[in-house]
Every structure is written in structure tokens, then in C-alpha cells.
Write a protein that holds these residues in place. Structure first.
Motif, mmCIF file in Angstrom:
data_model
loop_
_atom_site.group_PDB
_atom_site.id
_atom_site.type_symbol
_atom_site.label_atom_id
_atom_site.label_comp_id
_atom_site.label_asym_id
_atom_site.label_seq_id
_atom_site.Cartn_x
_atom_site.Cartn_y
_atom_site.Cartn_z
ATOM 1 N N THR A 199 0.834 -1.201 0.000
ATOM 2 C CA THR A 199 0.000 0.000 0.000
ATOM 3 C C THR A 199 0.870 1.253 0.000
ATOM 4 N N GLY A 200 1.919 1.249 0.807
ATOM 5 C CA GLY A 200 2.824 2.394 0.868
ATOM 6 C C GLY A 200 3.574 2.612 -0.430
ATOM 7 N N THR A 201 3.999 1.530 -1.054
ATOM 8 C CA THR A 201 4.728 1.625 -2.320
ATOM 9 C C THR A 201 3.845 2.213 -3.412
ATOM 10 N N VAL A 202 2.631 1.687 -3.534
ATOM 11 C CA VAL A 202 1.696 2.204 -4.538
ATOM 12 C C VAL A 202 1.346 3.658 -4.242
ATOM 13 N N SER A 203 1.217 3.995 -2.977
ATOM 14 C CA SER A 203 0.916 5.369 -2.589
ATOM 15 C C SER A 203 2.035 6.323 -3.001
ATOM 16 N N SER A 204 3.277 5.902 -2.820
ATOM 17 C CA SER A 204 4.406 6.757 -3.190
ATOM 18 C C SER A 204 4.448 6.995 -4.698
ATOM 19 N N ILE A 205 4.145 5.959 -5.473
ATOM 20 C CA ILE A 205 4.104 6.108 -6.927
ATOM 21 C C ILE A 205 2.947 7.022 -7.330
ATOM 22 N N SER A 206 1.806 6.828 -6.689
ATOM 23 C CA SER A 206 0.626 7.649 -6.986
ATOM 24 C C SER A 206 0.891 9.113 -6.649
ATOM 25 N N MET A 207 1.593 9.356 -5.560
ATOM 26 C CA MET A 207 1.938 10.712 -5.157
ATOM 27 C C MET A 207 2.770 11.410 -6.229
ATOM 28 N N ILE A 208 3.770 10.704 -6.746
ATOM 29 C CA ILE A 208 4.647 11.275 -7.771
ATOM 30 C C ILE A 208 3.882 11.488 -9.075
ATOM 31 N N LEU A 209 3.088 10.492 -9.466
ATOM 32 C CA LEU A 209 2.289 10.605 -10.693
ATOM 33 C C LEU A 209 1.299 11.762 -10.603
ATOM 34 N N ALA A 210 0.653 11.899 -9.445
ATOM 35 C CA ALA A 210 -0.327 12.972 -9.252
ATOM 36 C C ALA A 210 0.322 14.339 -9.408
ATOM 37 N N ALA A 211 1.535 14.474 -8.887
ATOM 38 C CA ALA A 211 2.241 15.745 -8.993
ATOM 39 C C ALA A 211 2.557 16.077 -10.450
ATOM 40 N N VAL A 212 3.077 15.091 -11.169
ATOM 41 C CA VAL A 212 3.447 15.304 -12.573
ATOM 42 C C VAL A 212 2.211 15.575 -13.428
ATOM 43 N N LEU A 213 1.163 14.787 -13.225
ATOM 44 C CA LEU A 213 -0.060 14.948 -14.014
ATOM 45 C C LEU A 213 -0.738 16.288 -13.722
#
Length: 226
Positions: A199-213
Motif C-alpha cells: 500500500t505504501g509503495t503504490v501510494s508513493s508512486i501515486s503521489m509522484i504521478l499525481a504531482a506530474v499529471l
């Protein structure tokens, strides 16, 4: 020098105390993310301490965010195959969440008849602070206000996120990670690791993707809606 060391030590001890209280009685008002800054603000006001004086020592804690963010690559390497398997779902979900966050913020701010500068400052609140501030400045907002909005979003999201997960009975690690990372960035990711490493790993990726998007979709949504 003494004041700088004192501010660092006091901040750490207040957080440790808040964390102990939250473990003893896990209620919303005792969350370390909420209680620690509240106690610090009261303490600074009571002692008439300037923020710059306090931050001369406490800034070391903020500086640790950069290596801490890089360290997120460690669990990512452990769960790379799982993330790769669900890459399309994660990307689509984060894109949708980011677009809704920007569009809903814009709609609500317009309905409240806020000043345009304030509207532009609030729109990128769901991205991480550096990118949110950059987006805010590029579209005519006030980066300082954006930083405060990002902080409030992260704290609020990390507090209500677990409740939403329980109410909706979300048991999938990937889904929980996307929810927390997209809506509450760093604070949400910290909370996500309490559920599981995945859950934490996916959250960290989602955080980065959300920022870029958010960086790319915000001007487009503004052009369509304004």
C-alpha cells in the motif's frame, strides 16, 4: 546555536509525545500530524519566538524529506513486478483523481466567488508542495498560500483516508495506495505504510504521478473552464 538545537529537540519530543498519545488513544484530535503543529504554534506564540528563529534548527527535519523521498525507491524495488502488473490501473486512477481534484477545486472556488489569485493558489493543492507551488506561480497564484493548502490537504486526507477505506471496505492494497497517495501525497503515503508495504509503495508512486499529471492537466482544465 543553542536556540537552533532547542527547537529541533523540542519538535522531536512533541512529535514523540503526540505519537505515544495517539497509540494510547487513537482519536482524530490526537493525531501527531494535527497535534504536533498545533502545540508548536501555541508554544511559539506563548514564548514570542519568531518562526525564523525556530526554523533555524527545525529546518533539518524538513531537509530530511528529500532523502526520505528517495528512500521510497527501496520498497518500490521489492514490489516492482506487482506495480508493473497494475501500471495501467494506477495511471488511469491517478489521472482521474488528479483531474477531479483540480476541476472540483476550481468549481467550488468559483461558486464561493473567491478572488482569482486565491482560486489559482488553491487549484493544485493535491500535488506535492514543490510542484504545487510551481504550478500556482505559473498560472498566477500565490505559492505561499498554495503551500498552506497542500499541507492542510495532506493532513486532512491522511486523517479521513483510513476512515473512508474502512467504511467502503477497501481491502485491495493497490486501491488503498492509490487513494492515499493521490489525495494526500506525502502525509497519505506515510499513513499508507501503516497498512502494508505494498500500500505504501503504490501510494508513493501515486503521489509522484499525481504531482506530474497536475503539472500538465491544470493549464488545460483552466483553459476549458475559465
Amino acid at each position: 546555536m543553542i536556540m537552533a538545537a532547542a527547537s529541533l529537540v523540542v519538535t522531536v519530543f512533541i512529535y514523540m509525545g503526540a505519537n505515544w498519545l495517539y497509540r494510547y488513544k487513537p482519536i482524530l484530535i490526537l493525531s501527531p500530524l494535527l497535534l504536533t503543529p498545533t502545540v508548536l504554534v501555541i508554544l511559539l506564540l506563548a514564548t514570542h519566538t519568531q518562526y525564523n528563529t525556530y526554523n533555524s534548527g527545525a529546518h533539518w527535519l524538513s531537509d530530511m524529506l528529500q532523502p526520505a523521498t528517495i528512500a521510497l525507491a527501496i520498497p518500490l524495488s521489492k514490489h516492482f513486478e506487482l506495480v508493473k502488473k497494475h501500471a495501467a490501473e494506477i495511471l488511469i486512477s491517478v489521472l482521474t483523481g488528479s483531474a477531479v481534484a483540480v476541476a472540483s477545486s476550481l468549481w467550488l472556488a468559483k461558486e464561493l466567488r473567491l478572488d482569482p489569485n486565491l482560486i489559482y493558489s488553491l487549484i493544485p493543492h493535491s500535488a506535492t508542495t514543490p510542484i504545487a507551488m510551481a504550478v500556482s506561480q505559473s498560472i498566477g497564484g500565490v505559492p505561499t498560500i498554495t503551500a498552506v493548502a497542500v499541507m492542510i490537504t495532506g493532513i486532512f486526507g491522511s486523517l479521513i483516508g483510513p476512515s473512508i477505506i474502512r467504511m467502503c471496505n477497501i481491502r485491495n492494497d493497490v486501491a488503498r495506495g492509490v487513494l492515499l497517495g493521490t489525495s494526500a501525497h506525502g502525509a497519505g503515503t506515510s499513513k499508507a505504510f501503516e497498512f502494508s508495504s505494498i500500500t505504501g509503495t503504490v501510494s508513493s508512486i501515486s503521489m509522484i504521478l499525481a504531482a506530474v499529471l497536475t503539472l500538465f492537466i491544470t493549464p488545460w482544465i483552466l483553459a476549458v473552464c475559465f
